[in-house]
Design a protein around this motif. Structure first.
Motif, short mmCIF file in Angstrom:
data_model
loop_
_atom_site.label_atom_id
_atom_site.label_comp_id
_atom_site.label_asym_id
_atom_site.label_seq_id
_atom_site.Cartn_x
_atom_site.Cartn_y
_atom_site.Cartn_z
N ARG A 98 0.74 -1.32 0.56
CA ARG A 98 -0.04 0.11 -0.18
C ARG A 98 1.42 1.35 -0.10
O ARG A 98 1.83 1.24 0.37
CB ARG A 98 -1.13 -0.35 0.84
N ARG A 129 0.98 5.54 0.30
CA ARG A 129 0.21 7.34 0.27
C ARG A 129 1.32 8.34 -0.12
O ARG A 129 2.05 8.03 0.33
CB ARG A 129 -0.56 6.95 1.15
N TRP A 186 -3.76 8.91 -8.20
CA TRP A 186 -3.82 9.23 -7.03
C TRP A 186 -5.04 10.77 -6.45
O TRP A 186 -5.52 11.64 -6.97
CB TRP A 186 -2.43 9.54 -7.37
N ASN A 191 -3.60 12.28 0.90
CA ASN A 191 -3.53 10.87 1.82
C ASN A 191 -4.27 10.20 1.91
O ASN A 191 -4.98 10.02 2.68
CB ASN A 191 -4.69 12.37 2.62
N TRP A 222 -4.52 6.25 1.30
CA TRP A 222 -3.98 4.38 0.80
C TRP A 222 -4.34 4.17 -0.36
O TRP A 222 -5.49 3.29 -0.37
CB TRP A 222 -3.91 3.94 2.05
N HIS A 223 -3.57 3.52 -1.70
CA HIS A 223 -3.86 3.26 -2.11
C HIS A 223 -3.15 1.63 -2.56
O HIS A 223 -2.05 1.85 -1.79
CB HIS A 223 -2.81 3.35 -3.96
#
Length: 314
Positions: free
Chosen positions: A99, A101, A149, A152, A154-155
């Protein structure tokens, strides 16, 4: 010692116990080659190291899973993992999940963030995480689903690297990194001797003038889960450990302390969160690990049940 033993009764006041269990090092199945492990300490070895004079640290905050934070130096922020003796062969451990961010993403941000896999020159592959694959660039491999994107947030990045490389790398280069078996692990011992493990995996941010830090969390290198693969949480609590509370995307439940099979045949690719639960009902910080399902975008795995268990110490 001739003195008689002294026994002191211990009475646990569950109502006054408001402290969560403490997670100890988890016991992972053999299909997981490596994970960051920041939930229970400084992490498992080897660990990420900063590149090009950059800065990084592990951040721990109450109520949030720990993460690695990078700080840009001279417009660059890069960290690298060198598997070393772990011997990361892509055909054996094809799956990568983490993950990421960007907490201070600015409008019209011009930074580029790339995943770089370095076997040995000339076998180095650069994968932009957010750029669409419109440009013709033989030195870069583009994701079919780049990261959109958001500041702030989480990807999740979940890649079946073996499948991805087979789809994007010239056939002449594949034998050195994936062997000659198109269905999975190279079984010919002589051909295995010639294969190259991953020498270094890095996350690199360039042109980071106003971009702020990049955060990494829950990094895993692994193979698909089988029906006998068990993730075992180890924890300590004065009240004693009662069991495990789990969440998997839109599903959730609880188990007793004994091992429990969580039937996830219909799961999508995503993250499983396990928390130990003490006898007073308090929950530990979560331990997160990835699950993959075949055919769900770039993330692929089997759909076998996953076993979860907890061991308590008090």
């Amino acid at each position: 010692n001739a003195a008689p033993d002294v026994r002191i009764p211990w009475v646990t006041d569950y109502e006054s116990d408001i402290l969560p269990p403490t997670l100890l090092d988890s016991t992972l199945p053999s299909n997981i080659l490596w994970c960051s492990g920041w939930e229970t300490g400084d992490g498992r070895q080897p660990q990420f190291v900063p590149l090009h004079g950059g800065k990084m640290e592990i951040i721990r905050k109450v109520g949030e899973e720990p993460y690695l934070a990078t700080e840009a130096v001279k417009n660059n922020a890069s960290v690298a993992l060198r598997p070393g003796n772990a011997k990361w062969y892509i055909d054996e451990f094809p799956l990568l999940a983490f993950r990421i961010r960007r907490p201070n993403l600015m409008p019209k941000d011009g930074a580029t963030i790339e995943l770089v896999l370095d076997f040995e020159k000339p076998n180095t592959f650069t994968i932009p995480l957010a750029e669409p694959g419109k440009k013709k660039n033989k030195r870069k491999l583009y994701l079919s689903e780049p990261i959109p994107w958001r500041s702030n947030v989480w990807h999740s990045v979940m890649l079946d690297l073996a499948t991805f490389l087979r789809q994007n790398v010239e056939t002449s280069k594949l034998a050195a990194i994936l062997g000659t078996n198109p269905q999975g692990r190279e079984k010919d011992p002589e051909k295995r001797k010639k294969m190259l493990p991953v020498k270094e995996m890095s996350i690199r941010m360039q042109n980071a003038r106003d971009s702020g830090p990049v955060h990494l969390q829950s990094v895993f290198i692994f193979a698909p889960f089988g029906s006998n693969d068990t993730v075992r949480l180890n924890a300590f609590d004065v009240s004693g450990i009662a069991g495990v509370t789990w969440e998997c995307e839109k599903m959730a439940g609880t188990t007793d302390i004994s091992p429990a099979n969580l039937s996830l045949q219909d799961h999508e690719s995503g993250w499983m969160l396990l928390r130990t639960r003490d006898k007073a009902g308090n929950l530990s910080a979560p331990f997160r690990f990835p699950l993959f399902r075949a055919g769900s975008g770039v993330a692929q795995s089997n759909a076998a049940p996953v076993a979860a268990a907890a061991e308590g110490k008090n």
